[in-house]
Write a protein that holds these residues in place. Structure first.
Motif: not given
Length: 391
Positions: A86-102
């Motif tokens: 789910r960590t991977v899924q969460g990152l993918r979702k953030l990337m799809d929505e537009g993410l600058f940094g983590l």
């Protein structure tokens, strides 16, 4: 005529503004999105929610002062439920929505799971929630880490016990989670055994989410262990101590920083054990956390303030560093520029939580000195027994 029309069309095309597709991920005219993937539910929610609110305070503080060149910092947090997939899924979702940094990268195994994605996509990331040595060893261009690794945090405690509080005929043991987090704790255990030439029992593994540790403690007792790494994440620690107290085992106990959290201390108090822990930041309630607490009172509800703990401080520091790196990039921030600013060697102020932190192209880690702490759950005290030292 047809040639004229074609020429005019080409001219119009050249005069058209660039497509929004060329904009940097997570950046609009009014906002910059930085994200977290954290355990907001599950047994690790105590620390995940605290880290989230720390990042919220950092964003609210900068936004109250005009943001970054007119852009507000937006914090988006995904719940991974303490499950690496789910960590991977969460990152993918953030990337799809537009993410600058983590800035919140999940717990140990979750962090390890997303490292390849962060590296492949060149996403600026600051690992602070769970300091996984693999994040920066070997160096990955866009990934940074704040804080000593679990390997160093545990080794520092075991060295203190060996030098200052060793039982007669010391025998070392470890009860560790069966995942990457546990692997790191076992590395500290092995390092100590090799360094001290100590007698040791075979490591004992337990399953993630386990609640009863009767069998593990019975094996520990049978093996004659009297120096123990109680390798739990949160509530597993008091569960181990509860079982050990039934046998009145004489133990020197080493733990991870979560063992200093008030709820974990409260659960541990009935066992009667004091134990060791370690940290690399100023504790909650200290002078070093005063500015953060002032900002928290200004920007969080009373209920949210009640969820704060030491992981709020590390979340705040990670967010402040990311925000400041973006600010140093000026009107048109890019991921590449933020990484460049982070590796410049120029100090980042943490508002007293740590000394100013620096990173370079060859050193992507900072705040690595460890101070050993003595925790007395019955008295409700956490007392430093060493100064900060590099391990």
């Amino acid at each position: 005529m047809r040639r004229l029309r074609f020429g005019a069309l080409c001219a119009l095309t050249l005069l058209m503004p660039l497509s929004p597709v060329s904009a940097e991920e997570g950046v609009t005219k009014t906002e910059i999105v930085i994200g977290n993937v954290l355990p907001m539910t599950s047994s690790a929610a105590l620390v995940g929610r605290a880290a989230h609110f720390g990042t919220v305070v950092a964003a609210a503080e900068i936004n109250a002062n005009g943001g970054i060149n007119g852009r507000n910092i937006v914090i988006k947090t995904e719940d991974d439920g303490y499950v690496p997939a789910r960590t991977v899924q969460g990152l993918r979702k953030l990337m799809d929505e537009g993410l600058f940094g983590l800035i919140g990268t999940g717990a140990g195994a979750g962090t390890t799971a997303i490292l390849p994605i962060l590296e492949d996509e060149s996403i600026p990331a600051i690992v602070s929630f769970s300091p996984v040595k693999a994040s920066i060893d070997p160096i990955k261009p866009s990934i940074f880490m704040i804080g000593a690794s679990y390997q160093d945090l545990l080794f520092a405690q075991l060295k203190y016990i060996h030098d200052n509080d060793s039982p007669e005929k010391a025998k070392y043991g470890i009860i560790r989670q069966d995942d990457d987090f546990g692997n790191q704790l076992e590395e500290a255990f092995t390092r100590a055994i090799d360094a001290f030439g100590a007698d040791a029992a075979e490591p004992i593994r337990y399953k993630r989410g386990q609640k009863d540790f009767g069998a593990e403690i019975l094996r520990t007792r049978s093996n004659g262990v009297n120096v123990l790494i109680a390798g739990g994440v949160t509530t597993e620690i008091p569960a181990m101590l509860k079982e050990a107290s039934k046998f009145k085992m004489d133990l020197r106990i080493s733990t991870v920083p979560t063992a200093t959290l008030p709820p974990i201390m409260k659960l541990s108090a009935p066992s009667g054990y004091a134990y060791y822990s370690g940290d690399y930041i100023s504790p909650m309630g200290s002078e070093g956390s005063a500015h953060f607490m002032e900002m928290a009172k200004a920007h969080l509800t009373e209920e949210e303030q009640g969820a704060l703990n030491r992981y709020s401080l590390t979340g705040y520091v990670a967010a402040k560093i990311m925000i400041e790196a973006i600010r140093r990039c000026g009107d048109e921030p890019t991921r590449a520029c933020a990484v460049d600013k982070m590796t410049s060697g120029e100090p980042f102020d943490t508002a007293g939580i740590t000394l100013p932190l620096t990173f370079t192209p060859n050193r992507h880690i900072s705040a690595t000195a460890v101070r050993v702490l003595k925790v007395d759950p019955e008295a409700g005290t956490v007392t430093p027994v060493t100064e900060f030292e590099q391990f």
